[in-house]
Design an enzyme around this catalytic site. Sequence first.
Site, PDB file in Angstrom:
ATOM      1  N   ASP A 175       0.840  -1.200   0.000  1.00 21.01           N
ATOM      2  CA  ASP A 175       0.000   0.000   0.000  1.00 21.01           C
ATOM      3  C   ASP A 175       0.877   1.253   0.000  1.00 21.01           C
ATOM      4  O   ASP A 175       2.000   1.240   0.495  1.00 21.01           O
ATOM      5  CB  ASP A 175      -0.892  -0.031   1.251  1.00 21.01           C
ATOM      6  CG  ASP A 175      -2.089   0.900   1.115  1.00 21.01           C
ATOM      7  OD1 ASP A 175      -2.318   1.417   0.008  1.00 21.01           O
ATOM      8  OD2 ASP A 175      -2.793   1.104   2.124  1.00 21.01           O
TER       9      ASP A 175
ATOM     10  N   HIS B 133       2.173   3.552  -9.075  1.00 22.58           N
ATOM     11  CA  HIS B 133       1.906   2.132  -9.347  1.00 22.58           C
ATOM     12  C   HIS B 133       3.049   1.507 -10.153  1.00 22.58           C
ATOM     13  O   HIS B 133       3.431   0.364  -9.927  1.00 22.58           O
ATOM     14  CB  HIS B 133       0.584   1.964 -10.090  1.00 22.58           C
ATOM     15  CG  HIS B 133      -0.610   2.360  -9.267  1.00 22.58           C
ATOM     16  ND1 HIS B 133      -0.761   1.966  -7.963  1.00 22.58           N
ATOM     17  CD2 HIS B 133      -1.700   3.123  -9.556  1.00 22.58           C
ATOM     18  CE1 HIS B 133      -1.894   2.467  -7.479  1.00 22.58           C
ATOM     19  NE2 HIS B 133      -2.473   3.176  -8.423  1.00 22.58           N
TER      20      HIS B 133
ATOM     21  N   LEU C  51      10.658 -20.014  -5.092  1.00 26.71           N
ATOM     22  CA  LEU C  51       9.630 -19.230  -4.413  1.00 26.71           C
ATOM     23  C   LEU C  51       8.233 -19.558  -4.970  1.00 26.71           C
ATOM     24  O   LEU C  51       8.048 -19.651  -6.185  1.00 26.71           O
ATOM     25  CB  LEU C  51       9.906 -17.727  -4.602  1.00 26.71           C
ATOM     26  CG  LEU C  51       8.909 -16.814  -3.890  1.00 26.71           C
ATOM     27  CD1 LEU C  51       9.121 -16.851  -2.380  1.00 26.71           C
ATOM     28  CD2 LEU C  51       9.031 -15.372  -4.397  1.00 26.71           C
TER      29      LEU C  51
HETATM   30  C1  IPE Z   1      -5.706  -2.586  -0.139  1.00 30.99           C
HETATM   31  O1  IPE Z   1      -5.295  -1.284  -0.329  1.00 30.99           O
HETATM   32  C2  IPE Z   1      -5.761  -3.298  -1.449  1.00 30.99           C
HETATM   33  C3  IPE Z   1      -4.472  -3.533  -2.109  1.00 30.99           C
HETATM   34  C4  IPE Z   1      -3.304  -3.250  -1.620  1.00 30.99           C
HETATM   35  C5  IPE Z   1      -4.552  -4.149  -3.402  1.00 30.99           C
HETATM   36  P1  IPE Z   1      -6.346  -0.074  -0.449  1.00 30.99           P
HETATM   37  O2  IPE Z   1      -5.528   1.146  -0.585  1.00 30.99           O
HETATM   38  O3  IPE Z   1      -7.315  -0.377  -1.513  1.00 30.99           O
HETATM   39  O4  IPE Z   1      -7.079  -0.170   0.955  1.00 30.99           O
HETATM   40  P2  IPE Z   1      -7.955   0.913   1.745  1.00 30.99           P
HETATM   41  O5  IPE Z   1      -8.988   1.409   0.787  1.00 30.99           O
HETATM   42  O6  IPE Z   1      -7.027   2.007   2.178  1.00 30.99           O
HETATM   43  O7  IPE Z   1      -8.491   0.149   2.901  1.00 30.99           O
HETATM   44  C1  IPE Z   2      -1.605   0.273  -3.334  1.00 33.20           C
HETATM   45  O1  IPE Z   2      -1.378   1.628  -3.400  1.00 33.20           O
HETATM   46  C2  IPE Z   2      -1.887  -0.343  -4.674  1.00 33.20           C
HETATM   47  C3  IPE Z   2      -3.303  -0.698  -4.879  1.00 33.20           C
HETATM   48  C4  IPE Z   2      -4.233  -0.686  -4.002  1.00 33.20           C
HETATM   49  C5  IPE Z   2      -3.676  -1.114  -6.211  1.00 33.20           C
HETATM   50  P1  IPE Z   2      -2.563   2.682  -3.328  1.00 33.20           P
HETATM   51  O2  IPE Z   2      -2.969   3.006  -4.728  1.00 33.20           O
HETATM   52  O3  IPE Z   2      -3.646   2.212  -2.463  1.00 33.20           O
HETATM   53  O4  IPE Z   2      -1.825   3.927  -2.702  1.00 33.20           O
HETATM   54  P2  IPE Z   2      -2.421   4.959  -1.661  1.00 33.20           P
HETATM   55  O5  IPE Z   2      -2.936   4.165  -0.498  1.00 33.20           O
HETATM   56  O6  IPE Z   2      -3.517   5.715  -2.350  1.00 33.20           O
HETATM   57  O7  IPE Z   2      -1.261   5.823  -1.292  1.00 33.20           O
HETATM   58 MG    MG Z   3      -4.071   2.455  -0.498  1.00 29.09          MG
END
Ligand code: IPE
Ligand code: IPE
Ligand code: MG
Length: 243
Positions: free
Chosen positions: A16, A33, A127
């Site tokens: 995240d 990303h 892995l």
């Molecule tokens: C959780 O992250 C999902 C993934 C890492 C794929 P999100 O960024 O979507 O989660 P919330 O919305 O903060 O809970």
């Molecule tokens: C995690 O990074 C990747 C996915 C959930 C696909 P985020 O896109 O949730 O990044 P933040 O949380 O907005 O910083």
């Molecule tokens: Mg996120």
Amino acid sequence: MSEEKKIPMHLAIILDGNGRWAKKRGLPRNFGHLKGCDNVEPVCKAAFDLGIKYVTMYAFSTENWKRPQSEVDELMKLLAKYMKDAMKLSVKHNMRVRIIGDKTGLSDELNKLITELEELSKDFTGLQFQIAINYGGRDEIRRAFKNILIKAEKDGVSYSELAENISEELISKNLDTADIPDPDLMIRTSGEQRISNYMIWQLAYTEYFFTDTLWPDFSKKDLEEAIEFYSGRERRFGGLKKG
Ligand code: IPE
Ligand code: IPE
Ligand code: MG
């Protein structure tokens, strides 16, 4: 007392913070990303070098479809590209790759790449890498129940017989992670301290490690810190301290 470090057999990661990583630099979220995707291979390699056998990363949740279409499109494009790259990586590292999540919600193109990658790497013994795409823990349990009911009907098993025989093992065996041990350690980056619908069944007795580091910055050093934390935990599984 033994000084030996305990290494998790299965590491689950909620990667995240890609969006915030980009925002901090005044860049578009999608750039985050891209950087996040680039960090998958080094972290997998570091985990394997440390003796971890299974890694499962959360790449796209059943809830992530709520994001703007342009971001969803970019993530799907990145995932398709990753599948192609992973075909070479899996051969190079003897790595088995499997996708967990509801594949029926993914495009034909992505499904074709997933099938090819899973087939190509199915006997690789290095892995064991799982990527969760269109994955939700609740949805996975829903699909497991659906499979159990469909199979029972096909086998002519009555509802009362099924009710009598329903066990945790039967449910586990019908999840996407059927032959994968439950995670020992779960890491979530970016400072959030929640599960966000990740492996809610499998994480029942997992140790949790939360770090403020954003996913694109997560390094081998951070991983070692998480393992140090894990190594110091005493897992009792409802029992009592040994000795
Ligand atoms: C959780 O992250 C999902 C993934 C890492 C794929 P999100 O960024 O979507 O989660 P919330 O919305 O903060 O809970
Ligand atoms: C995690 O990074 C990747 C996915 C959930 C696909 P985020 O896109 O949730 O990044 P933040 O949380 O907005 O910083
Ligand atoms: Mg996120």
